[in-house]
Design a protein around this motif. Sequence first.
Motif, PDB file in Angstrom:
ATOM      1  N   GLU A  81       2.520  -0.616  10.399  1.00 34.75           N
ATOM      2  CA  GLU A  81       1.796  -1.807  10.835  1.00 34.75           C
ATOM      3  C   GLU A  81       0.802  -2.338   9.811  1.00 34.75           C
ATOM      4  OE1 GLU A  81       0.197  -1.381  14.790  1.00 34.75           O
ATOM      5  OE2 GLU A  81       2.096  -0.558  15.534  1.00 34.75           O
ATOM      6  N   VAL A  82       0.749  -1.724   8.630  1.00 33.51           N
ATOM      7  CA  VAL A  82      -0.115  -2.255   7.574  1.00 33.51           C
ATOM      8  C   VAL A  82       0.417  -3.630   7.189  1.00 33.51           C
ATOM      9  CG1 VAL A  82      -0.928  -1.940   5.198  1.00 33.51           C
ATOM     10  CG2 VAL A  82      -0.749   0.034   6.728  1.00 33.51           C
ATOM     11  N   THR A  83      -0.482  -4.590   7.108  1.00 31.60           N
ATOM     12  CA  THR A  83      -0.090  -5.972   6.840  1.00 31.60           C
ATOM     13  C   THR A  83      -0.005  -6.266   5.342  1.00 31.60           C
ATOM     14  OG1 THR A  83      -2.378  -6.763   6.773  1.00 31.60           O
ATOM     15  CG2 THR A  83      -1.273  -6.717   8.951  1.00 31.60           C
ATOM     16  N   TRP A  84       0.721  -7.332   5.024  1.00 36.70           N
ATOM     17  CA  TRP A  84       0.790  -7.792   3.635  1.00 36.70           C
ATOM     18  C   TRP A  84      -0.598  -8.203   3.152  1.00 36.70           C
ATOM     19  CZ3 TRP A  84       2.355  -7.323  -0.888  1.00 36.70           C
ATOM     20  CH2 TRP A  84       2.170  -8.299  -1.863  1.00 36.70           C
ATOM     21  N   GLU A  85      -1.397  -8.797   4.025  1.00 39.98           N
ATOM     22  CA  GLU A  85      -2.750  -9.201   3.639  1.00 39.98           C
ATOM     23  C   GLU A  85      -3.543  -8.001   3.122  1.00 39.98           C
ATOM     24  OE1 GLU A  85      -6.081 -11.960   5.608  1.00 39.98           O
ATOM     25  OE2 GLU A  85      -5.672 -10.166   6.793  1.00 39.98           O
ATOM     26  N   HIS A  86      -3.471  -6.885   3.844  1.00 41.94           N
ATOM     27  CA  HIS A  86      -4.177  -5.676   3.414  1.00 41.94           C
ATOM     28  C   HIS A  86      -3.568  -5.120   2.121  1.00 41.94           C
ATOM     29  CE1 HIS A  86      -6.465  -1.961   3.626  1.00 41.94           C
ATOM     30  NE2 HIS A  86      -5.328  -1.350   3.317  1.00 41.94           N
ATOM     31  N   ALA A  87      -2.241  -4.989   2.100  1.00 46.63           N
ATOM     32  CA  ALA A  87      -1.565  -4.436   0.921  1.00 46.63           C
ATOM     33  C   ALA A  87      -1.883  -5.272  -0.322  1.00 46.63           C
ATOM     34  CB  ALA A  87      -0.060  -4.373   1.162  1.00 46.63           C
ATOM     35  N   HIS A  88      -1.846  -6.582  -0.193  1.00 49.97           N
ATOM     36  CA  HIS A  88      -2.135  -7.473  -1.319  1.00 49.97           C
ATOM     37  C   HIS A  88      -3.583  -7.321  -1.780  1.00 49.97           C
ATOM     38  CE1 HIS A  88      -1.542 -10.854  -3.950  1.00 49.97           C
ATOM     39  NE2 HIS A  88      -2.581 -11.475  -3.414  1.00 49.97           N
ATOM     40  N   ALA A  89      -4.509  -7.111  -0.833  1.00 50.34           N
ATOM     41  CA  ALA A  89      -5.926  -6.932  -1.173  1.00 50.34           C
ATOM     42  C   ALA A  89      -6.166  -5.641  -1.952  1.00 50.34           C
ATOM     43  CB  ALA A  89      -6.785  -6.953   0.089  1.00 50.34           C
ATOM     44  N   GLU A  90      -5.206  -4.712  -1.914  1.00 51.01           N
ATOM     45  CA  GLU A  90      -5.361  -3.504  -2.726  1.00 51.01           C
ATOM     46  C   GLU A  90      -5.305  -3.837  -4.216  1.00 51.01           C
ATOM     47  OE1 GLU A  90      -3.350   0.073  -1.750  1.00 51.01           O
ATOM     48  OE2 GLU A  90      -4.030   0.025   0.333  1.00 51.01           O
ATOM     49  N   GLY A  91      -4.776  -4.998  -4.553  1.00 52.32           N
ATOM     50  CA  GLY A  91      -4.861  -5.510  -5.916  1.00 52.32           C
ATOM     51  C   GLY A  91      -4.081  -4.762  -6.965  1.00 52.32           C
ATOM     52  N   GLU A  92      -3.059  -4.017  -6.564  1.00 53.49           N
ATOM     53  CA  GLU A  92      -2.331  -3.175  -7.512  1.00 53.49           C
ATOM     54  C   GLU A  92      -1.084  -3.831  -8.075  1.00 53.49           C
ATOM     55  OE1 GLU A  92      -1.947   0.800  -5.808  1.00 53.49           O
ATOM     56  OE2 GLU A  92      -3.890   0.522  -4.843  1.00 53.49           O
ATOM     57  N   GLY A  93      -0.881  -5.108  -7.752  1.00 51.23           N
ATOM     58  CA  GLY A  93       0.220  -5.846  -8.349  1.00 51.23           C
ATOM     59  C   GLY A  93       1.543  -5.774  -7.632  1.00 51.23           C
TER      60      GLY A  93
END
Length: 135
Positions: A81-93
Amino acid sequence: MWPRVNGLRSMELGTPGPIRARLNALALAGRKTATTGLLAEYAEEGESLEQPGERLALTDDGGESVGVIEITGVEVKPFAEVTWEHAHAEGEGDASLEEWRTGHVGYWARLGTRVEDDTPVVCLAFRLVGHGKAT
């Protein structure tokens, strides 16, 4: 228990070495504003979840503070359930949520933990509030 630096709980991103150095650099540049951890690690270490407004010392491999972050959000949810918004905010490219998921499953597998869709994870959002030593 996680190390404390000048009274603050520490935040160790990734594992020691090049991964931690890269993740710290992203956070210090303001490009990394989120991270994800395994809920089980909190119980193993006897730690409570972070709270919004809590400040943490971002540390290097030697346990020295390289910056201070402030928690802006905390969510516990199944890995799937982790969202793309959260994953993208991890900033790892990562170019997609699937790429992020594959990378994280592989990372945790290398550390000896199998992650399934229902594995509880802690999604932290944060902002950088200072560079250098925690005070």
